[in-house]
Design a protein around this motif. Sequence first.
Motif, PDB file in Angstrom:
ATOM      1  N   LEU A 152      -7.667 -11.822 -15.441  1.00  0.00           N
ATOM      2  CA  LEU A 152      -8.160 -12.471 -16.654  1.00  0.00           C
ATOM      3  C   LEU A 152      -9.666 -12.274 -16.796  1.00  0.00           C
ATOM      4  CD1 LEU A 152      -7.845 -14.363 -19.098  1.00  0.00           C
ATOM      5  CD2 LEU A 152      -8.001 -16.298 -17.506  1.00  0.00           C
ATOM      6  N   LEU A 153     -10.399 -12.441 -15.711  1.00  0.00           N
ATOM      7  CA  LEU A 153     -11.851 -12.256 -15.749  1.00  0.00           C
ATOM      8  C   LEU A 153     -12.209 -10.814 -16.090  1.00  0.00           C
ATOM      9  CD1 LEU A 153     -12.847 -14.420 -12.664  1.00  0.00           C
ATOM     10  CD2 LEU A 153     -13.558 -14.830 -15.028  1.00  0.00           C
ATOM     11  N   ASP A 154     -11.439  -9.870 -15.559  1.00  0.00           N
ATOM     12  CA  ASP A 154     -11.687  -8.461 -15.883  1.00  0.00           C
ATOM     13  C   ASP A 154     -11.461  -8.204 -17.367  1.00  0.00           C
ATOM     14  OD1 ASP A 154     -12.280  -7.964 -13.245  1.00  0.00           O
ATOM     15  OD2 ASP A 154     -10.296  -7.170 -12.747  1.00  0.00           O
ATOM     16  N   GLU A 155     -10.384  -8.770 -17.905  1.00  0.00           N
ATOM     17  CA  GLU A 155     -10.075  -8.581 -19.321  1.00  0.00           C
ATOM     18  C   GLU A 155     -11.143  -9.218 -20.204  1.00  0.00           C
ATOM     19  OE1 GLU A 155      -6.338  -9.207 -22.450  1.00  0.00           O
ATOM     20  OE2 GLU A 155      -6.126  -9.730 -20.319  1.00  0.00           O
ATOM     21  N   LEU A 156     -11.598 -10.385 -19.819  1.00  0.00           N
ATOM     22  CA  LEU A 156     -12.652 -11.055 -20.576  1.00  0.00           C
ATOM     23  C   LEU A 156     -13.956 -10.261 -20.523  1.00  0.00           C
ATOM     24  CD1 LEU A 156     -11.913 -14.723 -19.517  1.00  0.00           C
ATOM     25  CD2 LEU A 156     -11.959 -13.894 -21.872  1.00  0.00           C
ATOM     26  N   GLY A 157     -14.180  -9.574 -19.418  1.00  0.00           N
ATOM     27  CA  GLY A 157     -15.380  -8.767 -19.286  1.00  0.00           C
ATOM     28  C   GLY A 157     -15.405  -7.580 -20.222  1.00  0.00           C
ATOM     29  N   GLU A 158     -14.226  -7.111 -20.626  1.00  0.00           N
ATOM     30  CA  GLU A 158     -14.137  -5.951 -21.512  1.00  0.00           C
ATOM     31  C   GLU A 158     -14.007  -6.346 -22.982  1.00  0.00           C
ATOM     32  OE1 GLU A 158     -10.776  -3.867 -20.036  1.00  0.00           O
ATOM     33  OE2 GLU A 158     -11.727  -3.292 -18.141  1.00  0.00           O
ATOM     34  N   MET A 182     -24.804 -17.074 -21.628  1.00  0.00           N
ATOM     35  CA  MET A 182     -23.788 -18.122 -21.770  1.00  0.00           C
ATOM     36  C   MET A 182     -23.163 -18.116 -23.167  1.00  0.00           C
ATOM     37  SD  MET A 182     -23.391 -19.945 -18.951  1.00  0.00           S
ATOM     38  CE  MET A 182     -23.131 -21.712 -19.176  1.00  0.00           C
ATOM     39  N   VAL A 183     -23.981 -17.843 -24.196  1.00  0.00           N
ATOM     40  CA  VAL A 183     -23.451 -17.823 -25.558  1.00  0.00           C
ATOM     41  C   VAL A 183     -22.436 -16.687 -25.721  1.00  0.00           C
ATOM     42  CG1 VAL A 183     -25.305 -16.360 -26.481  1.00  0.00           C
ATOM     43  CG2 VAL A 183     -24.081 -17.931 -28.005  1.00  0.00           C
ATOM     44  N   GLU A 184     -22.671 -15.573 -25.039  1.00  0.00           N
ATOM     45  CA  GLU A 184     -21.730 -14.458 -25.069  1.00  0.00           C
ATOM     46  C   GLU A 184     -20.444 -14.826 -24.333  1.00  0.00           C
ATOM     47  OE1 GLU A 184     -20.105 -10.597 -25.653  1.00  0.00           O
ATOM     48  OE2 GLU A 184     -21.765 -11.641 -26.627  1.00  0.00           O
ATOM     49  N   ALA A 185     -20.585 -15.517 -23.211  1.00  0.00           N
ATOM     50  CA  ALA A 185     -19.408 -15.965 -22.468  1.00  0.00           C
ATOM     51  C   ALA A 185     -18.561 -16.906 -23.311  1.00  0.00           C
ATOM     52  CB  ALA A 185     -19.844 -16.661 -21.174  1.00  0.00           C
ATOM     53  N   SER A 186     -19.214 -17.797 -24.035  1.00  0.00           N
ATOM     54  CA  SER A 186     -18.495 -18.723 -24.917  1.00  0.00           C
ATOM     55  C   SER A 186     -17.729 -17.959 -25.988  1.00  0.00           C
ATOM     56  CB  SER A 186     -19.486 -19.689 -25.568  1.00  0.00           C
ATOM     57  OG  SER A 186     -18.843 -20.518 -26.513  1.00  0.00           O
ATOM     58  N   ALA A 187     -18.385 -16.971 -26.603  1.00  0.00           N
ATOM     59  CA  ALA A 187     -17.744 -16.190 -27.661  1.00  0.00           C
ATOM     60  C   ALA A 187     -16.526 -15.439 -27.127  1.00  0.00           C
ATOM     61  CB  ALA A 187     -18.744 -15.211 -28.272  1.00  0.00           C
ATOM     62  N   ARG A 188     -16.621 -14.896 -25.921  1.00  0.00           N
ATOM     63  CA  ARG A 188     -15.497 -14.153 -25.354  1.00  0.00           C
ATOM     64  C   ARG A 188     -14.321 -15.069 -25.046  1.00  0.00           C
ATOM     65  NH1 ARG A 188     -17.725  -9.172 -21.600  1.00  0.00           N
ATOM     66  NH2 ARG A 188     -19.519  -8.638 -22.898  1.00  0.00           N
ATOM     67  N   LEU A 189     -14.594 -16.227 -24.515  1.00  0.00           N
ATOM     68  CA  LEU A 189     -13.519 -17.174 -24.215  1.00  0.00           C
ATOM     69  C   LEU A 189     -12.792 -17.610 -25.484  1.00  0.00           C
ATOM     70  CD1 LEU A 189     -15.376 -19.294 -21.523  1.00  0.00           C
ATOM     71  CD2 LEU A 189     -13.261 -18.022 -21.132  1.00  0.00           C
ATOM     72  N   ARG A 190     -13.551 -17.911 -26.513  1.00  0.00           N
ATOM     73  CA  ARG A 190     -12.938 -18.377 -27.754  1.00  0.00           C
ATOM     74  C   ARG A 190     -12.159 -17.261 -28.446  1.00  0.00           C
ATOM     75  NH1 ARG A 190     -16.857 -20.791 -31.589  1.00  0.00           N
ATOM     76  NH2 ARG A 190     -14.989 -21.659 -32.541  1.00  0.00           N
ATOM     77  N   SER A 191     -12.706 -16.047 -28.432  1.00  0.00           N
ATOM     78  CA  SER A 191     -11.989 -14.922 -29.045  1.00  0.00           C
ATOM     79  C   SER A 191     -10.692 -14.642 -28.309  1.00  0.00           C
ATOM     80  CB  SER A 191     -12.876 -13.667 -29.040  1.00  0.00           C
ATOM     81  OG  SER A 191     -13.915 -13.775 -29.971  1.00  0.00           O
ATOM     82  N   TYR A 192     -10.743 -14.680 -26.987  1.00  0.00           N
ATOM     83  CA  TYR A 192      -9.530 -14.426 -26.188  1.00  0.00           C
ATOM     84  C   TYR A 192      -8.470 -15.486 -26.489  1.00  0.00           C
ATOM     85  CZ  TYR A 192      -6.547 -13.444 -22.143  1.00  0.00           C
ATOM     86  OH  TYR A 192      -5.483 -13.127 -21.341  1.00  0.00           O
ATOM     87  N   ALA A 193      -8.903 -16.752 -26.548  1.00  0.00           N
ATOM     88  CA  ALA A 193      -7.959 -17.841 -26.801  1.00  0.00           C
ATOM     89  C   ALA A 193      -7.255 -17.653 -28.142  1.00  0.00           C
ATOM     90  CB  ALA A 193      -8.684 -19.184 -26.760  1.00  0.00           C
ATOM     91  N   ARG A 194      -7.999 -17.227 -29.163  1.00  0.00           N
ATOM     92  CA  ARG A 194      -7.408 -17.050 -30.484  1.00  0.00           C
ATOM     93  C   ARG A 194      -6.519 -15.814 -30.544  1.00  0.00           C
ATOM     94  NH1 ARG A 194     -12.614 -18.803 -34.248  1.00  0.00           N
ATOM     95  NH2 ARG A 194     -12.626 -20.983 -33.561  1.00  0.00           N
ATOM     96  N   GLN A 195      -6.958 -14.734 -29.913  1.00  0.00           N
ATOM     97  CA  GLN A 195      -6.173 -13.502 -29.936  1.00  0.00           C
ATOM     98  C   GLN A 195      -4.849 -13.658 -29.200  1.00  0.00           C
ATOM     99  OE1 GLN A 195      -8.558 -10.221 -28.499  1.00  0.00           O
ATOM    100  NE2 GLN A 195     -10.249 -10.696 -29.905  1.00  0.00           N
ATOM    101  N   HIS A 196      -4.828 -14.492 -28.158  1.00  0.00           N
ATOM    102  CA  HIS A 196      -3.629 -14.651 -27.347  1.00  0.00           C
ATOM    103  C   HIS A 196      -2.913 -15.974 -27.621  1.00  0.00           C
ATOM    104  CE1 HIS A 196      -5.870 -11.506 -25.234  1.00  0.00           C
ATOM    105  NE2 HIS A 196      -4.723 -11.142 -24.694  1.00  0.00           N
ATOM    106  N   ASP A 197      -3.378 -16.705 -28.639  1.00  0.00           N
ATOM    107  CA  ASP A 197      -2.740 -17.968 -29.037  1.00  0.00           C
ATOM    108  C   ASP A 197      -2.574 -18.921 -27.849  1.00  0.00           C
ATOM    109  OD1 ASP A 197      -1.666 -19.761 -30.822  1.00  0.00           O
ATOM    110  OD2 ASP A 197       0.391 -19.037 -30.577  1.00  0.00           O
ATOM    111  N   VAL A 198      -3.661 -19.098 -27.124  1.00  0.00           N
ATOM    112  CA  VAL A 198      -3.664 -20.007 -25.980  1.00  0.00           C
ATOM    113  C   VAL A 198      -4.733 -21.063 -26.211  1.00  0.00           C
ATOM    114  CG1 VAL A 198      -5.282 -18.557 -24.705  1.00  0.00           C
ATOM    115  CG2 VAL A 198      -3.848 -20.150 -23.456  1.00  0.00           C
TER     116      VAL A 198
END
Length: 258
Positions: A242-248, A206-222
């Motif tokens: 989106l889920l595929d992209e977050l997985g990578e 879950m901590v990894e999932a949180s990190a990926r969501l936050r990084s994606y949000a910042r990288q894409h300014d969303v």
Amino acid sequence: MTQKLDREREIIQSFISLSDRLIDDFDVLDLTIQLTEDCARLLDVAAAGLLLADPGGTLHLLAATSEQARSLEVFQLQREEGPCLDCYQTGKAVSVADLAEETERWPRFAASAAQEGFVSVHAIPMRLHDDVLGALGLFGSTTGSLNDDDRNLAQALAHVASVAILEQNHTVTRSTVLPGLQAAIASRGTFEMAKGVLAEMHAIEMVEASARLRSYARQHDVRLTELARAVVSGEPQPRQALLDELGELVPARQPVRR
């Protein structure tokens, strides 16, 4: 001296970053997550968590820096026992240098904290005038009290969290901030569901999932809240892409001081 100057620079940078976000059209969920991470990095604690009260006075978890802190905060809410609840109910800071000495006061909480690896805890109130909005919990893996400087810094960061939740109300009363409280609590629930979806799909923690969501949000300014909503209930095809992209995604990590 060098270490002290480095820490002062970190504190200044933290407040600059938080204030910059308050000026922009910020996402309160992302800001409060960042604030708890700043607490864990800048203060002599292992982890931090933020509890926020809904309009009925029931506390909810808004942010936590680790699964251990999240678990302990939730334990307090479920068992109705612990320093953060006492802090919220009294409006006063609670500081316990050694939880082993508080087994009579919080028998179940003290045992759960030890199981999660925490042996000291400090709770700081979040305030709106005379009303208490919630509590900032600071959990230590070693015994000891916060010094005066760290206690003042923790209270200042709790004030920032309060300001973020109050958003831009010009007339600040309990009634005017209720929508902000409700929105913040709802956004946290959506974020938790998005973490669960991502963790299950890609077999990650879950901590990894949180990190990926936050990084994606910042990288894409969303906004993090909007991203979480798209993960949970977006249209099938965009959601799958989106889920595929977050997985990578390999998220950027910030060191947390222990």
